[in-house]
Design an enzyme around this catalytic site. Structure first.
Site, short mmCIF file in Angstrom:
data_model
loop_
_atom_site.label_atom_id
_atom_site.label_comp_id
_atom_site.label_asym_id
_atom_site.label_seq_id
_atom_site.Cartn_x
_atom_site.Cartn_y
_atom_site.Cartn_z
N HIS A 131 0.82 -1.21 0.00
CA HIS A 131 0.00 0.00 0.00
C HIS A 131 0.85 1.26 0.00
CE1 HIS A 131 0.79 0.66 4.29
NE2 HIS A 131 0.32 -0.55 4.57
N CYS A 149 3.07 -4.86 6.62
CA CYS A 149 2.79 -4.59 5.21
C CYS A 149 4.03 -4.07 4.49
CB CYS A 149 1.68 -3.55 5.09
SG CYS A 149 0.09 -4.10 5.74
#
Length: 174
Positions: A131, A149
């Site tokens: 992301h 992440c």
């Protein structure tokens, strides 16, 4: 329903060990991928590099300043450990609207990740995404800041979003 590439929506949340399940939604949109020449994503944690590869293994695009979980050394084993997984996964869906600028979900935990965690009476965690920056951020956060992440600049995730389709293999190596 808008804002989803497909599948369920789960938001990864920066900070020490917090991963929030937002909600589940049904969607079946198909997206970009092989027609753009991207057949695989390679993430090299030690080099802080994400490479989009073609069918012959050649680099289509290289992003050399990714950010990882706050404890980046070693594979992710348990929920809240701050590590980014290592292994073979897939992009299984994307989310346009989350706490971050565009999010591509990685299929972690795989069966071996689940078995390892269960054998020790723990949860393997989940909600691992590629992301952009947190929504509303004016600058990129410093250092490794996610809960596991892989984060990039917003312009980079926009490019990746358009080139990588659902089902694309992802290899994450130390």
């Amino acid at each position: 329903m808008t804002g989803f590439r497909s599948g369920a929506a789960i938001a990864c949340r920066a900070g020490r060990g917090l991963v929030a399940l937002a909600f589940l939604a049904l969607a079946t949109a198909s997206h970009a991928g092989a027609e753009h020449g991207v057949e695989r994503v390679l993430i090299e944690k030690g080099a802080r590099r994400l490479t989009l590869l073609d069918a012959e293994g050649g680099a289509v695009r290289v992003y050399d300043h990714i950010r990882l979980g706050w404890e980046p050394v070693g594979p992710k084993r348990f929920e809240g450990d701050g590590r980014t997984p290592e292994g073979h996964y897939r992009i299984d869906w994307g989310l346009e609207s989350s706490a971050y600028h565009l999010s591509l979900h990685i299929s972690y935990p795989g069966p071996s990740d689940q078995a390892y965690a269960r054998s020790r009476g723990r949860s393997p965690g989940g909600a691992i995404f590629i992301h952009g920056w947190p929504n509303g951020a004016r600058d990129a956060p410093e250092g490794d800041w996610t809960a596991g992440c892989i984060a990039l600049d917003n312009a980079e995730i926009e490019e990746i979003w358009g080139l990588v389709g659902d089902g694309t293999p992802v290899d994450i190596v130390a």
